[in-house]
Design an enzyme around this catalytic site. Structure first.
Site, mmCIF file in Angstrom:
data_model
loop_
_atom_site.group_PDB
_atom_site.id
_atom_site.type_symbol
_atom_site.label_atom_id
_atom_site.label_comp_id
_atom_site.label_asym_id
_atom_site.label_seq_id
_atom_site.Cartn_x
_atom_site.Cartn_y
_atom_site.Cartn_z
ATOM 1 C CB CYS A 121 1.393 -6.358 7.605
ATOM 2 S SG CYS A 121 0.884 -6.351 6.195
ATOM 3 C CB CYS B 205 -1.924 -7.779 7.029
ATOM 4 S SG CYS B 205 -0.346 -7.798 5.836
ATOM 5 C CG ASP B 206 -2.318 -6.934 11.061
ATOM 6 O OD1 ASP B 206 -2.901 -7.904 10.581
ATOM 7 O OD2 ASP B 206 -0.964 -7.300 11.650
#
Ligand SMILES: Cc1cc2nc3c(=O)[nH]c(=O)nc-3n(C[C@H](O)[C@H](O)[C@H](O)COP(=O)(O)OP(=O)(O)OC[C@H]3O[C@@H](n4cnc5c(N)ncnc54)[C@H](O)[C@@H]3O)c2cc1C
Length: 377
Positions: free
Chosen positions: A129, A132-133
């Site tokens: 992701c 997200c990261d």
């Protein structure tokens, strides 16, 4: 016991919760992570009607708030098993949650590369992701593996956060949208490695490099990167359904648009249902259809119980649907009709179609729906 439990809090599950709550059902969504599903991993959504552009996490937050505001519960928990016995439907998390109907909306999860180092370094530089990261690798060098829309979007997103992005794809051309590819080709900090395969992710405690091989020259190279973002497609999250429902070769459930399955009271919605377009708007549409069908079937069941024609054990929600044969075969068949009892569920029985104890069109009597005079309660 709740009227309806929805497994999965992506756009399909949350929309189903909105429709079910508005239909007056007691409803809970069980979600193992953040409500919103794949939307939460999407930076900018530019094709959801009403929003020229909206952050995926924001759209997820709004859908969850909408469902909660109407009285739907959103519970956190991983569903570990589903007991799909008609009349005794149960969702198993840390506890057992019985329900009169279920909507299964577990969506998909990212496909893995299945190369050495991937499993060991997952969460230590291997990510599925980018949104997200990505921020963890600000001003560092990273690689993205894949060639579809998701890989191109991830690379474009990471180019705005990281120092250098290398996009590795095994084919000579990308499968993703042309406009995205053109955007990427214009970005100075993106390098494209076409016709290269990722072979191993290297590193001791965290990712230090990605070993790739040129499929033309067969030469191997080590790209010094701090993170590898894997974007090689998705697989339906239907492991829990194996053996219970027929799945296609990709692992998706074959069901009609309102999500009925061959198990009475069990519906599917969203990306785990086989269909031509896998998008937020189609997931929402699935959720609306499945919740409406579930509400109708529960309401129909109640009315028939009041009428005294059926016993609890005989309540069956939804006509049987067999992906190969269509409606009519197996448990819960209702003479090939879309809804039981000869009319849309919820309709009071009229003279003629659907009368208790009446013979089916095919000629065989329905032994479990007895005329009032014969009923055993
Ligand atoms: C990177 C990316 C970008 C995208 N961009 C767009 C876009 O711009 N526009 C667009 O329309 N679509 C886009 N899509 C596709 C869209 O996000 C999906 O089609 C949509 O989210 C599918 O919704 P769903 O509810 O079926 O499943 P999902 O969104 O996958 O949600 C399923 C939920 O179920 C939960 N779950 C699964 N198993 C369990 C379990 N055992 N117990 C509890 N919970 C469980 C998961 O945690 C997840 O939250 C994108 C997808 C990705 C990956």
């Amino acid at each position: 016991m709740r009227d309806l439990i929805i497994v999965g809090g992506g756009p399909a599950g949350l929309t189903a919760a909105i429709y079910a709550a508005r239909a007056g059902l007691s409803v809970a969504v069980v979600e193992r992570g953040f409500a919103g599903g794949q939307m939460t991993a999407t930076a900018d959504i530019v094709n959801y009607p009403g929003f020229e552009t909206i952050d995926g996490a924001e759209l997820a937050r709004r859908m969850e708030a909408h469902a909660r505001g109407l009285g739907a519960e959103v519970l956190t928990g991983e569903v570990r098993a589903l007991w799909l016995k008609p009349g005794a439907l149960t969702v198993v998390t840390e506890s057992e949650l019985p329900a009169r109907a279920l909507i299964l909306a577990m969506g998909t999860r990212r496909r893995k590369l299945a190369i050495p180092g991937e499993e060991r370094l997952a969460g230590r530089g291997v990510s599925y992701c980018a949104v997200c990261d990505g921020a963890f690798f600000k001003d560092r060098d990273v690689a993205v593996v894949g060639g579809g829309d998701t890989a191109l979007e991830d690379a474009a997103y990471l180019a705005g956060v990281c120092r250098q992005v290398t996009l590795v794809h095994r084919r000579g051309a990308f499968r993703g949208g042309r406009h995205l590819e053109e955007v990427l080709r214009r970005l100075p900090n993106v390098t494209l490695r076409l016709e290269h395969v990722a072979e191993e992710i290297l590193g001791d405690k965290a990712v230090q490099a990605l070993r790739v091989r040129d499929l033309g020259t067969r030469a191997a190279a080590e790209l010094p990167v701090s993170a590898v973002f894997v974007a090689v497609g998705v697989v339906p999250d239907t492991a829990l359904l194996r053996g219970s429902l027929p799945l296609d070769a990709e692992g998706r459930v074959e069901a009609p648009e309102d999500g009925r399955t061959q198990i009475p009271g069990v519906f599917v919605a969203g990306d785990l249902r086989q269909k031509p377009v896998y998008q937020i708007v189609t997931a929402c549409a699935d959720g609306a259809m499945a919740a409406t069908a579930a509400a109708r079937c529960l309401r129909g069941g109640r009315i028939w119980k009041l009428w005294g024609c059926v016993r609890d054990a005989d309540l069956q929600c939804g006509a049987a649907y067999d992906g190969r044969r269509g409606f009519g075969g197996g448990m819960g068949a209702h003479g090939g009709r879309a809804y039981p009892f000869g009319g849309p569920p919820g309709d009071m029985p009229r003279g003629g179609a659907g009368r208790c104890g009446r013979r089916r069109r095919g000629g065989d009597a329905r032994p479990h729906r007895r005329p009032l005079s014969h009923r055993r309660l």
